[in-house]
Enzyme design. Sequence first.
Site, PDB file in Angstrom:
ATOM      1  N   HIS A 275       7.113  -0.773  -1.375  1.00  0.00           N
ATOM      2  CA  HIS A 275       7.184  -0.913   0.074  1.00  0.00           C
ATOM      3  C   HIS A 275       7.605   0.411   0.726  1.00  0.00           C
ATOM      4  CE1 HIS A 275       7.959  -3.227   3.844  1.00  0.00           C
ATOM      5  NE2 HIS A 275       8.837  -2.261   4.041  1.00  0.00           N
ATOM      6  N   GLU A 276       8.701   0.954   0.252  1.00  0.00           N
ATOM      7  CA  GLU A 276       9.203   2.195   0.858  1.00  0.00           C
ATOM      8  C   GLU A 276       8.252   3.362   0.576  1.00  0.00           C
ATOM      9  OE1 GLU A 276      11.411   1.803   3.027  1.00  0.00           O
ATOM     10  OE2 GLU A 276      12.116  -0.179   2.403  1.00  0.00           O
ATOM     11  N   HIS A 279       5.732   3.372   3.287  1.00  0.00           N
ATOM     12  CA  HIS A 279       6.258   4.058   4.481  1.00  0.00           C
ATOM     13  C   HIS A 279       6.210   5.576   4.288  1.00  0.00           C
ATOM     14  CE1 HIS A 279       7.755   0.730   6.901  1.00  0.00           C
ATOM     15  NE2 HIS A 279       8.499   0.249   5.931  1.00  0.00           N
ATOM     16  N   GLU A 314       4.987  -0.513   9.336  1.00  0.00           N
ATOM     17  CA  GLU A 314       5.086  -1.655   8.437  1.00  0.00           C
ATOM     18  C   GLU A 314       3.713  -1.985   7.837  1.00  0.00           C
ATOM     19  OE1 GLU A 314       8.021  -3.738   6.612  1.00  0.00           O
ATOM     20  OE2 GLU A 314       8.222  -2.179   8.112  1.00  0.00           O
TER      21      GLU A 314
HETATM   22 ZN    ZN Z   1       9.476  -1.637   5.963  1.00  0.00          ZN
END
Ligand code: ZN
Length: 519
Positions: A275-276, A279, A314
């Site tokens: 997830h990170e 980003h 996101e």
């Molecule tokens: Zn996030």
Amino acid sequence: MKTRQYGEKGQTGMAYAQLMDVTGRINDFLNAANILNWDSRTMMPRAGAETRGQQVATLSVAARDLLCSDETRRALESAEAEISGLPEGDVRHTMAQHVREAIEYHERIPTSVLRRKEELAGVAHDLWADARAASDFSIFAPALEKMIEINREMAAAIGIGSHPYESLLHKLEPGTRIEDLDVLFGRLRDGMLPLVRAIGEAEQPRSDFLYRHYPAKDQLAFALKMAKRIGFDTDRGRYDTTVHPFEVSFTRNDVRITTRVSENYMPMCLFGALHEAGHAMYEQGVDPAYTRTPLATDLIGLYAVGGVSYGAHESQSRLWENQVGRSREFWANHFGEARDAFGDQLADVSEDEFFRAINRSMPSLIRVEADELTYDFHIMLRTDIERQMTDGSLAVKDLPEAWNAKVKEYLCIDVTDDANGVLQDVHWSGGQVGFCNYTIGNVMAAQLFDTARAENPAIQQGLDKADYKPLQNWLNEKVCQHGRRYSRDELLINATGRALDPEPYLTYLTGKYSEVYGL
Ligand code: ZN
């Protein structure tokens, strides 16, 4: 990636260069604040918290003061005059326009209101923490009431959109209209509730092995390996551990992520890292020509970031974490490596069992522990409540009851107590609203992923053989490189031909959960 050199055409003169100089210094202040924040969440001894808070506040105020200073105004006016003859789509107009809009935004908010909000936030945070520890909403209610009052004053001062909530959303998710959210959420609810209900009656896949003992060091090594695999560039990035995972960038060439580890629950570290990394890849993909410019600085939110909105950000993290990282193909390619890393823990587990286990869905009370399917319901109920609190149609004293009713309606479960209900998130104690960005991100992720694969067959072929470059290149071209040049909707329309559309997301969820649960 193509990079643009401003001034190559010989048209950019002194005034524009001066504007870039001053906005570069604003970006420096904000990046310095980012570094202090990163440090405070990774390295700093706890005793440093108070002074660190003051240091970060000083830098933010310095950035805001410089933005609204006579120097910036003069530079802006001269630059606007100088570039007025450039063609309409020239990026220099966008740069100047960002500065003008930000000055106007900050000018509207009276300093006295800002100060009151800041003072209250400190007190409200402590009361929220006390209330949560005692699981007693009444301890926090008076502070929350004051915070909502201040938010309403701010909304009136900002005056953007047709509803006070739209004014407040402008900072996180500019251009979001309530009527669009209503349509979006309505369609998601209609599409997703039947799935939640069907899963409630289906047999849960086996998942015991996810809770076995996985040593932290092995988990971290495997998670980093997978993050690098999908495209996180560690020559321009770092990876550390924290209590609350996050990503932060100090220009595209220094992007840092963190993850957290539970030795008794394997998915937390791995999917947190993917997830990170998503980003981080957004920030690492921003056009280098935008470094230190308003296209890599949120001048309204006063935050050094290249991504255009929280929802857009996101979309990248959720795309890599879920659409790629929890896919059948991903584990067809990488389950062997997981087995190599965790031989004992996964000895009696098949690839198919692993795929089902990491995609299992079960309604729960806590947002941050929710699975992919039920997560959006946590967001929808918060969005409903934020709106109603902001326009005054829901009184603070009625909040726990409204919360519990929505959890029952959306997740079909009963809230046990305030700590596991209305008091679980810190956001409102600081006056922060805008949970909708998470769902916007999920919808946008599916829409982008769908278009990417339809447009370029090499992307799916790449995913089938663990080559993530074609997808990353497509996302860089359509999303990341543009930094803050286009709005979220402009990006989406340019990339997919339409604004937010929940259909690809619903199709994706239906397909995945039908497969996992044999619906
Ligand atoms: Zn996030």
